[in-house]
Design a protein around this motif. Structure first.
Motif, mmCIF file in Angstrom:
data_model
loop_
_atom_site.group_PDB
_atom_site.id
_atom_site.type_symbol
_atom_site.label_atom_id
_atom_site.label_comp_id
_atom_site.label_asym_id
_atom_site.label_seq_id
_atom_site.Cartn_x
_atom_site.Cartn_y
_atom_site.Cartn_z
ATOM 1 N N SER A 118 -71.726 29.075 73.765
ATOM 2 C CA SER A 118 -71.678 30.535 74.265
ATOM 3 C C SER A 118 -71.684 30.599 75.624
ATOM 4 O O SER A 118 -72.901 30.524 76.326
ATOM 5 C CB SER A 118 -72.455 31.630 73.793
ATOM 6 O OG SER A 118 -72.298 32.674 73.875
ATOM 7 N N GLY A 119 -70.535 31.299 76.341
ATOM 8 C CA GLY A 119 -70.743 31.407 77.871
ATOM 9 C C GLY A 119 -69.612 30.571 78.272
ATOM 10 O O GLY A 119 -68.360 30.512 78.046
ATOM 11 N N ASN A 158 -82.258 24.541 86.234
ATOM 12 C CA ASN A 158 -81.626 25.667 86.771
ATOM 13 C C ASN A 158 -80.218 24.971 86.964
ATOM 14 O O ASN A 158 -79.150 25.909 87.640
ATOM 15 C CB ASN A 158 -82.280 26.400 88.044
ATOM 16 C CG ASN A 158 -83.266 27.252 87.680
ATOM 17 O OD1 ASN A 158 -83.136 28.162 86.658
ATOM 18 N ND2 ASN A 158 -84.317 27.261 88.449
ATOM 19 N N GLY A 159 -79.906 23.974 86.420
ATOM 20 C CA GLY A 159 -78.548 23.401 86.621
ATOM 21 C C GLY A 159 -77.874 22.906 87.988
ATOM 22 O O GLY A 159 -76.923 22.638 87.958
ATOM 23 N N ILE A 160 -79.003 22.662 88.765
ATOM 24 C CA ILE A 160 -78.698 22.183 89.871
ATOM 25 C C ILE A 160 -78.305 20.493 89.909
ATOM 26 O O ILE A 160 -79.481 19.848 89.281
ATOM 27 C CB ILE A 160 -79.410 22.601 91.123
ATOM 28 C CG1 ILE A 160 -79.520 23.992 91.393
ATOM 29 C CG2 ILE A 160 -79.229 21.801 92.260
ATOM 30 C CD1 ILE A 160 -80.606 24.457 92.019
ATOM 31 N N VAL A 161 -77.215 20.010 90.465
ATOM 32 C CA VAL A 161 -77.003 18.509 90.460
ATOM 33 C C VAL A 161 -77.149 17.767 91.817
ATOM 34 O O VAL A 161 -77.280 16.717 91.961
ATOM 35 C CB VAL A 161 -75.838 18.039 89.820
ATOM 36 C CG1 VAL A 161 -75.923 18.868 88.170
ATOM 37 C CG2 VAL A 161 -74.774 18.860 90.632
ATOM 38 N N VAL A 192 -73.100 28.764 81.578
ATOM 39 C CA VAL A 192 -73.566 30.061 82.480
ATOM 40 C C VAL A 192 -73.313 31.169 81.310
ATOM 41 O O VAL A 192 -72.069 31.275 80.958
ATOM 42 C CB VAL A 192 -72.919 30.129 83.733
ATOM 43 C CG1 VAL A 192 -73.371 31.366 84.241
ATOM 44 C CG2 VAL A 192 -73.218 28.913 84.635
ATOM 45 N N LYS A 193 -74.246 31.894 81.206
ATOM 46 C CA LYS A 193 -74.039 33.267 80.388
ATOM 47 C C LYS A 193 -72.906 34.047 81.085
ATOM 48 O O LYS A 193 -72.961 34.162 82.506
ATOM 49 C CB LYS A 193 -75.140 34.168 79.862
ATOM 50 C CG LYS A 193 -76.102 33.360 79.188
ATOM 51 C CD LYS A 193 -75.592 33.123 77.676
ATOM 52 C CE LYS A 193 -76.528 32.421 76.661
ATOM 53 N NZ LYS A 193 -76.091 32.229 75.442
ATOM 54 N N LYS A 237 -78.122 33.655 82.659
ATOM 55 C CA LYS A 237 -79.085 32.626 82.424
ATOM 56 C C LYS A 237 -77.991 31.369 82.436
ATOM 57 O O LYS A 237 -76.772 31.379 82.291
ATOM 58 C CB LYS A 237 -79.420 32.504 80.835
ATOM 59 C CG LYS A 237 -80.122 31.399 80.207
ATOM 60 C CD LYS A 237 -80.577 31.553 79.064
ATOM 61 C CE LYS A 237 -81.400 30.536 78.425
ATOM 62 N NZ LYS A 237 -81.924 30.771 76.916
ATOM 63 N N VAL A 238 -78.674 30.114 82.802
ATOM 64 C CA VAL A 238 -77.749 28.852 82.902
ATOM 65 C C VAL A 238 -78.515 27.793 82.070
ATOM 66 O O VAL A 238 -79.858 27.896 82.130
ATOM 67 C CB VAL A 238 -77.798 28.488 84.369
ATOM 68 C CG1 VAL A 238 -79.089 28.313 84.996
ATOM 69 C CG2 VAL A 238 -76.784 27.080 84.424
ATOM 70 N N GLU A 239 -77.993 27.093 81.268
ATOM 71 C CA GLU A 239 -78.587 25.713 80.539
ATOM 72 C C GLU A 239 -77.808 24.657 80.973
ATOM 73 O O GLU A 239 -76.468 24.408 81.170
ATOM 74 C CB GLU A 239 -78.343 26.071 79.046
ATOM 75 C CG GLU A 239 -78.874 24.964 78.270
ATOM 76 C CD GLU A 239 -78.682 25.446 76.807
ATOM 77 O OE1 GLU A 239 -78.899 24.404 75.836
ATOM 78 O OE2 GLU A 239 -78.211 26.412 76.468
ATOM 79 N N ARG A 240 -78.586 23.541 81.180
ATOM 80 C CA ARG A 240 -77.894 22.397 81.408
ATOM 81 C C ARG A 240 -77.773 21.427 80.100
ATOM 82 O O ARG A 240 -78.395 21.283 79.252
ATOM 83 C CB ARG A 240 -78.908 21.452 82.351
ATOM 84 C CG ARG A 240 -78.521 20.237 82.954
ATOM 85 C CD ARG A 240 -79.756 19.438 83.720
ATOM 86 N NE ARG A 240 -78.891 18.108 84.478
ATOM 87 C CZ ARG A 240 -78.795 18.250 85.746
ATOM 88 N NH1 ARG A 240 -79.177 19.354 86.480
ATOM 89 N NH2 ARG A 240 -78.219 17.063 86.194
ATOM 90 N N LEU A 241 -76.487 21.053 80.038
ATOM 91 C CA LEU A 241 -76.047 20.193 78.987
ATOM 92 C C LEU A 241 -76.055 18.930 79.062
ATOM 93 O O LEU A 241 -76.380 18.055 78.578
ATOM 94 C CB LEU A 241 -74.749 20.817 78.579
ATOM 95 C CG LEU A 241 -74.444 22.254 78.102
ATOM 96 C CD1 LEU A 241 -73.063 22.633 77.646
ATOM 97 C CD2 LEU A 241 -75.319 22.482 76.993
#
Length: 389
Positions: A49-50, A110-113, A378-379, A384-388
């Motif tokens: 979702s997002g 926090n999804g930073i690469v 990202v919502k 919110k952010v989630e790393r996949l």
């Protein structure tokens, strides 16, 4: 090969929205294979979702200052903030090391690469050996007195050498860079910009009204900084051609430059940038809004930057001047103060633009076959952010 397949409510490629019916296909290791319609993707699709997006790029961070979280109070103003960092950054090595590890962990979560990281010390070398994030290490040097230039540069070169050992091609991942226009002498600028392989640089630029006043008039609050450091600057003569042109003139045509903060950048500066007379190959404007608010500086005039088609990227600055190392939190602040800016534009600043600024766009920043940009969700409300991957 066991492909990974992702589908979300929205899909952002790094530069545009893509069909919501599309499925992102990657290798198990995260390399982008294709974007295909759901009907052609087969089984095993992970639905989230997002907004599905490439990973975030943090173009300005001071990971080595992570141990200073909460040490300096908010709203001190620029000069007092700088003095406190200089006077209070000394901690025992185990505390610094643990804080660096926690800071990197938070960026990963926090999804930073990838990170453009400012380094005054080799304190982050050990953490970076693991290769959990991609870094461009900006070895920062400063020294406003001409006759100290060689000594200052040698000290930074010693730090550079410790980071260079981490990479097969050091020039692609390590640069020696100036701190700010008010802290680097012309002689030191020359040593920095002419250092072999130094093609990607960054500088703290127009972070406060005090900086512009000092550069252009030789007056203002920055004098308190020099007094605190016991530096006699009676020799200084104000720039005749304006703040930005005066220090951009030190850089070379083969160099790319990231200007960080830009809270005091105005239309005269941007007219100069748009004039085609720039001495550098590429210029990027990095926004760190939460640090600006923490220190007590104004936010940049982002609409003015957009009006002049400035290439915008995003950074977090340090935990000495921020509550978290989160690009999403920076986007939230920008969205709150500039709600008319479309989310697709904000996301491009934080992904493809950032990758281009750090010269990592061959591997990061967008969902294109062969790249490994990370995959995050990202919502839709940017909460919110989630790393996949």
């Amino acid at each position: 090969m066991n492909y990974r397949k992702f589908q979300a409510d929205h899909l952002f490629t790094g530069f545009e929205w893509f069909s919501n019916d599309s499925v992102l296909i990657t290798s198990p290791g995260g390399e982008i294979v294709d974007l295909v319609p759901a009907a052609e993707a087969g089984e095993g699709i992970t639905r989230v979702s997002g907004i599905l997006s490439p990973g975030f790029v943090n173009c300005h961070c001071h990971l080595e200052l992570s141990h200073m979280k909460g040490i300096i109070p908010e709203n001190t103003g620029m000069v007092d903030f700088l003095v406190r960092v200089i006077q209070q950054r000394g901690f025992d090595a185990p505390i610094i090391k643990k804080a660096i590890e926690e800071g990197e962990n938070s960026m990963l979560q926090n999804g930073i690469v990838a990170v453009g990281d400012i380094c005054n010390t080799p304190n982050t070398v050990d953490q970076k050996k693991a290769g959990r994030l991609l870094y461009h290490n900006f070895i920062e040097t400063m020294g406003f007195i001409e006759n100290s230039a060689a000594q200052r540069f040698e000290a930074s070169l010693a730090v550079y050498d410790q980071f260079a050992r981490l990479y097969r091609t050091p020039a692609e991942s390590v640069s020696i860079v100036p701190h700010a226009p008010y802290s680097v002498s012309p002689a030191l600028f020359q040593m920095i910009t002419r250092f072999p392989g130094n093609q990607l640089l960054t500088i703290h630029s127009q972070e406060s009204t005090a900086e512009r006043e000092f550069i252009e008039k030789g007056t203002g609050d920055l004098h308190r900084l020099y007094e605190a450091l016991h530096i006699d600057i009676s020799f200084y003569k104000p720039a005749k051609n304006g703040s930005l042109p005066s220090y951009l003139s030190h850089f070379l045509p083969n160099q790319s430059l990231i200007l960080v903060h830009n809270t005091n950048t105005n239309s005269h500066d941007l007219e100069y940038v748009a004039s085609g007379e720039l001495p550098v190959a590429n210029l990027y404007f990095c926004l760190c809004p939460n640090a600006n608010l923490y220190i007590g500086n104004p936010l940049p005039d982002i609409d003015l930057l957009r009006q002049y088609r400035a290439v915008i990227v995003v950074g977090t600055d340090s935990l000495a001047s921020n509550h978290q190392l989160s690009i999403l939190a920076e986007l939230q602040t920008i969205h709150r103060h500039f709600p008319h800016i479309e989310k697709v534009e904000l996301l491009q600043w934080a992904t493809l633009n950032g990758a281009e600024a750090l010269q990592l766009d061959n591997v990061l920043g967008s969902f294109e076959p062969g790249k490994k940009p990370g995959v995050i969700v990202v919502k839709e409300d940017f909460s919110k952010v989630e790393r996949l991957l």
